[in-house]
Design an enzyme around this catalytic site. Structure first.
Site, PDB file in Angstrom:
ATOM      1  N   GLY A 103      77.061  -0.101  25.651  1.00  0.00           N
ATOM      2  CA  GLY A 103      77.271   0.855  26.728  1.00  0.00           C
ATOM      3  C   GLY A 103      78.707   1.356  26.837  1.00  0.00           C
TER       4      GLY A 103
ATOM      5  N   GLU B   3      74.338  -7.828  18.861  1.00  0.00           N
ATOM      6  CA  GLU B   3      74.893  -6.817  19.767  1.00  0.00           C
ATOM      7  C   GLU B   3      76.242  -7.296  20.299  1.00  0.00           C
ATOM      8  OE1 GLU B   3      71.713  -4.197  21.616  1.00  0.00           O
ATOM      9  OE2 GLU B   3      71.666  -6.040  22.769  1.00  0.00           O
TER      10      GLU B   3
ATOM     11  N   ASN C  30      65.895   0.495  24.438  1.00  0.00           N
ATOM     12  CA  ASN C  30      65.980  -0.287  25.675  1.00  0.00           C
ATOM     13  C   ASN C  30      66.339   0.653  26.823  1.00  0.00           C
ATOM     14  OD1 ASN C  30      66.494  -2.102  27.712  1.00  0.00           O
ATOM     15  ND2 ASN C  30      68.362  -2.935  26.792  1.00  0.00           N
ATOM     16  N   TRP C  31      65.346   0.942  27.674  1.00  0.00           N
ATOM     17  CA  TRP C  31      65.575   1.909  28.758  1.00  0.00           C
ATOM     18  C   TRP C  31      66.313   1.280  29.941  1.00  0.00           C
ATOM     19  CZ3 TRP C  31      60.160   4.845  29.141  1.00  0.00           C
ATOM     20  CH2 TRP C  31      59.904   5.466  27.907  1.00  0.00           C
ATOM     21  N   LYS C  32      66.522  -0.017  29.894  1.00  0.00           N
ATOM     22  CA  LYS C  32      67.225  -0.737  30.965  1.00  0.00           C
ATOM     23  C   LYS C  32      66.621  -0.386  32.332  1.00  0.00           C
ATOM     24  CE  LYS C  32      71.306  -0.845  28.088  1.00  0.00           C
ATOM     25  NZ  LYS C  32      72.652  -1.359  27.954  1.00  0.00           N
TER      26      LYS C  32
ATOM     27  N   HIS D  96      69.468 -10.725  26.203  1.00  0.00           N
ATOM     28  CA  HIS D  96      70.338  -9.542  26.243  1.00  0.00           C
ATOM     29  C   HIS D  96      71.632  -9.920  26.962  1.00  0.00           C
ATOM     30  CE1 HIS D  96      71.923  -5.579  27.051  1.00  0.00           C
ATOM     31  NE2 HIS D  96      71.090  -5.110  26.143  1.00  0.00           N
TER      32      HIS D  96
ATOM     33  N   GLU E 170      73.449  -8.452  28.990  1.00  0.00           N
ATOM     34  CA  GLU E 170      73.514  -8.154  30.430  1.00  0.00           C
ATOM     35  C   GLU E 170      72.839  -9.265  31.231  1.00  0.00           C
ATOM     36  OE1 GLU E 170      71.888  -4.212  30.116  1.00  0.00           O
ATOM     37  OE2 GLU E 170      73.748  -3.549  29.154  1.00  0.00           O
TER      38      GLU E 170
ATOM     39  N   SER F  44      75.996   0.868  21.317  1.00  0.00           N
ATOM     40  CA  SER F  44      76.395   2.285  21.248  1.00  0.00           C
ATOM     41  C   SER F  44      75.920   2.984  19.974  1.00  0.00           C
ATOM     42  CB  SER F  44      77.912   2.429  21.425  1.00  0.00           C
ATOM     43  OG  SER F  44      78.293   1.974  22.712  1.00  0.00           O
TER      44      SER F  44
ATOM     45  N   GLY G 287      71.569   3.434  25.711  1.00  0.00           N
ATOM     46  CA  GLY G 287      71.767   4.759  26.303  1.00  0.00           C
ATOM     47  C   GLY G 287      71.121   5.894  25.519  1.00  0.00           C
TER      48      GLY G 287
END
Ligand code: PEP
Length: 247
Positions: free
Chosen positions: A173, A167, A9-11, A95, A97, A208, A230
């Site tokens: 993160g 998650e 996931n490159w966000k 997700h 976020e 992570s 990340g």
């Protein structure tokens, strides 16, 4: 059980050029296609760049978000059919976020899941508890409720045909990872919730994940791969994680 899946996931990171560079490095790697499914989730605007670079590779692409509406006057939204048209195979829904920062409720997540699946995309349904919820021993209830909301809308069979990513929010993160046992415990509960129909549903762990902790996580019986944030932005690191499931 299907092939293990490693998702990056490159966000909201990078330019078209950096996305092209990262995809090019991944594209040079010869993945053992039978061993694992590798998929990257670039920002929406870089999808076509990444798709073109990876066209001759075995790496799939997915989107980080999808509209819950099929088409119409929804300024700024991108439909599941548009994503399919761009070459996407997967899409992330729920997700943390998006749940926490962008206010997506269980109901909205379920509607996005349905829109994606109806169009032919494979949703990766993200679920997980906050630190406070874990401290209150509410982890299993929170995760079960997030999954139930989707089951209530689309039915159990359809959920079992998707991918579920556990998650824990406190691990995303933060550099803090759930222990393999903590992750497996939640995966056991998810597997039980899905019942017989979910025996071969792909269950990912995210939070992570990096090249040092991934091996132990992936050894757990109900962890079928990882959703990597990340660490997916560095080709070498992501490739090392992917190679762990190829071994
Ligand atoms: C994620 O974006 O889903 C994620 C797990 O991020 P990170 O690996 O950076 O914790």
């Amino acid at each position: 059980m299907g092939k293990p899946l490693i998702a990056g996931n490159w966000k909201m990171h990078g330019t078209a050029e950096s996305a092209r560079n990262l995809a090019t490095q991944l594209g040079h790697h010869r993945f053992q296609e039978d061993a694992a499914e590798i998929v990257v989730f670039p920002p929406l605007v870089h999808l076509s760049v990444v798709r073109d670079v990876l066209a001759d590779s075995s790496v799939s692409i997915g989107a980080q978000n999808v509209s819950r509406f099929p088409n119409g006057a929804y300024t700024g939204e991108v439909s599941a059919e548009m994503l399919l048209d761009q070459g996407c195979k997967y899409v992330l829904v729920g997700h943390s976020e998006r749940r926490a920062i962008l206010g997506e409720s269980d109901q909205i997540v379920a509607e996005k899941f349905r829109a994606a699946q109806n169009a032919g995309l494979i949703p990766i349904l993200c679920v997980g508890e906050s630190l406070q919820q874990r401290q209150q021993d509410a982890t299993f209830d929170v995760v079960a409720k997030q999954i139930s909301a989707v089951i209530d809308l689309v039915g159990l069979e359809k959920v079992c045909q998707s991918v579920i990513a556990y998650e824990p929010v406190w691990a995303i993160g933060t550099g803090e990872t759930a222990s393999p046992e903590q992750a497996q415990d939640v995966h056991t509960v998810i597997r039980a919730q899905l019942g017989e129909a979910g025996r071969s549903t792909t269950l990912l762990y995210g939070g992570s994940v990096n090249k040092s902790n991934a091996a132990e996580l992936f050894k757990q019986p109900d962890i079928n791969g990882g959703l990597v944030g990340g660490a997916s932005l560095e080709a070498d690191e992501f490739l090392k994680i992917a190679q762990l499931v190829e071994a």
